[in-house]
Design an enzyme around this catalytic site. Structure first.
Site, PDB file in Angstrom:
ATOM      1  N   CYS A   1       0.667  -1.353   0.131  1.00 52.61           N
ATOM      2  CA  CYS A   1      -0.103  -0.007  -0.006  1.00 52.61           C
ATOM      3  C   CYS A   1       0.800   1.319  -0.007  1.00 52.61           C
ATOM      4  CB  CYS A   1      -0.838   0.101   1.296  1.00 52.61           C
ATOM      5  SG  CYS A   1      -2.462   1.198   1.176  1.00 52.61           S
TER       6      CYS A   1
ATOM      7  N   ASP B   1      -6.427  -3.571  11.273  1.00 57.53           N
ATOM      8  CA  ASP B   1      -5.142  -2.630  11.597  1.00 57.53           C
ATOM      9  C   ASP B   1      -5.037  -2.497  13.128  1.00 57.53           C
ATOM     10  OD1 ASP B   1      -2.977  -1.031  11.375  1.00 57.53           O
ATOM     11  OD2 ASP B   1      -3.995   0.215   9.660  1.00 57.53           O
TER      12      ASP B   1
END
Length: 245
Positions: A10, A131
């Protein structure tokens, strides 16, 4: 059960980094459309990279609390069909984007978000990205590291969390070949938060996620991807899978 952990790199901002990720074995690359992020990219710049991606490497658009129209506008320009929602988006907001494959990101331990793990998600949710706890919820008044400060802008802590606490939440994952396949009672789990080439093997052994997502862990400096670390991360995931088999 899947025997291969999928990989998402990412915060990609250059064609060189995107192609490196693809050649190293990444299944997806992420583009950050959050203006205040050091990894932000303009939709037209992302579009130029997307056009050069090899087949079967999925480009993903990352947003934080954007409106449905903002998501549609950016994805149209960039040529993207998968959106990662990394804010406090509600079920209703997610369902507004039914024409997209959605990755819903949550901060593990945040009670306002844990229902995404407790109940079956809507069909439009292709995966749940877990996360670390948001940096703002930690005991420290401000994040201590550059990675953590970056994540205060865009999502999690940027640091590893206790993966053993996540493992019981994950039921056996589907033997999926792409982001559209999912089990009847859960979406595939993508593990994120402080992953690096050095610790991703341990993370995979502990959690057995369907995929892993990395950003700051493969950078040479803030917002700058290291090609060597991208390759090392992908190799570490592949090694962990080989050991697991």
């Amino acid at each position: 059960m899947s025997t291969r952990t999928r990989i998402k790199i990412c915060g990609v901002r250059t064609l060189e980094a995107a192609l490196c990720a693809a050649q190293a074995g990444a299944d997806a690359v992420g583009f950050v459309f959050v203006g205040r992020s050091p990894r932000a990219i303009e939709p037209v710049e992302a579009a130029a990279i997307v056009r050069r991606l090899p087949s079967f490497v999925e480009p993903v658009a990352l947003f934080v609390d954007a409106t449905a129209q903002e998501v549609r506008d950016v994805c149209t320009i960039a040529g993207l069909h998968t959106a990662q929602l990394h804010g406090h988006e509600t079920l209703a907001q997610v369902e507004e984007l039914a024409s997209f494959r959605i990755i819903k990101a949550i901060n593990f331990g945040d009670e306002s978000q844990m229902n995404w793990l407790r109940t079956p998600p809507p069909a439009t949710v292709a995966a749940i990205l877990v996360d670390g706890p948001a940096a703002a919820t930690t005991n420290a008044p401000t994040a201590k590291t550059p990675a953590a400060r970056d994540q205060q802008l865009t999502g999690g802590s940027g640091e590893p969390f206790d993966w053993t606490k996540l493992a019981p939440w994950i039921s056996p994952q589907p033997n999926a070949n792409d982001l559209t396949d999912q089990a009847a009672d859960t979406a595939p789990i993508i593990l994120a938060g402080g992953l690096t080439p050095e610790n991703v093997g341990q993370a995979i052994a502990t959690v057995r996620p369907w995929a892993v997502d990395v950003s700051s862990g493969v950078e040479s400096s803030r917002g700058i991807k290291s090609l060597a670390r991208i390759r090392a991360f992908c190799a570490a995931v592949q090694h962990a899978d080989a050991i697991g088999r």
